[in-house]
Design a protein around this motif. Structure first.
Motif, PDB file in Angstrom:
ATOM      1  N   ASP A 172       0.827  -1.210   0.000  1.00  0.00           N
ATOM      2  CA  ASP A 172       0.000   0.000   0.000  1.00  0.00           C
ATOM      3  C   ASP A 172       0.859   1.256   0.000  1.00  0.00           C
ATOM      4  O   ASP A 172       0.343   2.365  -0.077  1.00  0.00           O
ATOM      5  N   GLN A 174       2.526   3.866  -1.511  1.00  0.00           N
ATOM      6  CA  GLN A 174       2.549   4.441  -2.857  1.00  0.00           C
ATOM      7  C   GLN A 174       3.933   4.923  -3.258  1.00  0.00           C
ATOM      8  O   GLN A 174       4.287   4.869  -4.427  1.00  0.00           O
ATOM      9  N   SER A 208      -4.431  -3.023 -11.751  1.00  0.00           N
ATOM     10  CA  SER A 208      -5.623  -2.347 -11.221  1.00  0.00           C
ATOM     11  C   SER A 208      -5.312  -1.394 -10.060  1.00  0.00           C
ATOM     12  O   SER A 208      -5.859  -0.303  -9.984  1.00  0.00           O
ATOM     13  N   ASN A 209      -4.412  -1.830  -9.177  1.00  0.00           N
ATOM     14  CA  ASN A 209      -4.153  -1.027  -7.982  1.00  0.00           C
ATOM     15  C   ASN A 209      -3.254   0.173  -8.217  1.00  0.00           C
ATOM     16  O   ASN A 209      -3.222   1.086  -7.392  1.00  0.00           O
ATOM     17  N   ASP A 210      -2.491   0.125  -9.300  1.00  0.00           N
ATOM     18  CA  ASP A 210      -1.446   1.148  -9.419  1.00  0.00           C
ATOM     19  C   ASP A 210      -1.282   1.722 -10.832  1.00  0.00           C
ATOM     20  O   ASP A 210      -0.289   2.389 -11.110  1.00  0.00           O
TER      21      ASP A 210
END
Ligand SMILES: *Cc1c(COP(=O)(O)O)cnc(C)c1O
Length: 231
Positions: A172, A174, A208-210
């Motif tokens: 998580d 970033q 999808s997440n990044d």
């Protein structure tokens, strides 16, 4: 709940906005719709909504689903991307079917692909997968060895090196994700500067997440599955 078509529109909008935010001109990053969680019916819906570039991470599934979906969509020029790890003994199943193999990370794998392509009298598009996260269990050539491998690949007659691919760590944080993408972009520009191949123009990164971070950091292709089909 949004439909597959609405999800595709949403992802494309997010890509454009990320590009604008980062002040990146030029064409929008290509969306590769990753179909590994989807059935043929859902993939056909994505194609009906305009998806052209489709991605699979397992070679057997690539063969099966590409055949089904292509047969169901005559006249559409679908491009199947092999995005997952490829074992050398399965190379022949991917060559010629995949528009591009994103996951080349060793000399021996590159040689195997080139010789399989030679037998088919084709040139296979490939990308060099780079491990930018320094996680030991991850696939991908280490950053420090990437230029040398790219140079070797560029000399092989039946592969065409079209760019770099990377995956960010599952986290998580970033800032860690962004640092990986920034490292990939730096390497991409360095290899591009060597002018090994006129086809070296793609940087495949972001899931999808990044994917929005990836686009901000210079991705020209993103690979998105669950944000379109659900988990
Ligand atoms: C599954 C996969 C993706 C897409 O993952 P999502 O998180 O579902 O978007 C992208 N790249 C690779 C290599 C994959 O295996």
């Amino acid at each position: 709940m949004q439909t597959i078509a609405q999800n595709i529109v949403q992802v494309k909008t997010n890509i454009k906005q990320a590009q604008t935010r980062a002040g990146r001109a030029g064409p929008a990053a290509t969306l590769i719709v990753v179909t590994k969680y989807a059935d043929a019916e859902q993939i056909n819906q994505a194609v009906a909504a305009g998806a052209v570039d489709l991605g699979e991470s397992r070679v057997q599934r690539l063969q099966d689903i590409a055949r089904q979906v292509t047969a169901h969509n005559p006249g559409k020029q679908l491009k199947w991307h092999m995005i997952g790890h490829l074992q050398r003994n399965k190379v022949r199943k991917a060559v010629g079917i995949a528009a591009c193999i994103h996951s080349v990370d060793t000399l021996r794998l590159a040689e195997e692909i080139s010789s399989a392509a030679q037998k088919l009298k084709i040139v296979q598009n490939v990308m060099l997968q780079v491990n930018t996260s320094n996680e030991p269990q991850k696939y991908g050539v280490p950053v420090g060895a990437a230029i040398h491998l790219a140079e070797q690949m560029a000399t092989m007659p039946n592969i065409r090196l079209t760019g770099l691919m990377t995956m960010a760590p599952l986290t998580d944080e970033q800032s860690r994700i962004r640092a990986c993408f920034a490292r990939a972009y730096e390497l991409f520009m360095e290899i591009k500067g060597e002018a090994l191949s006129p086809y070296f123009e793609h940087l495949s990164m972001g899931m999808s997440n990044d994917y929005q971070i990836a686009v901000e950091e210079g991705a020209t292709m993103v690979r998105v599955g669950s944000a379109i089909f659900g988990k």
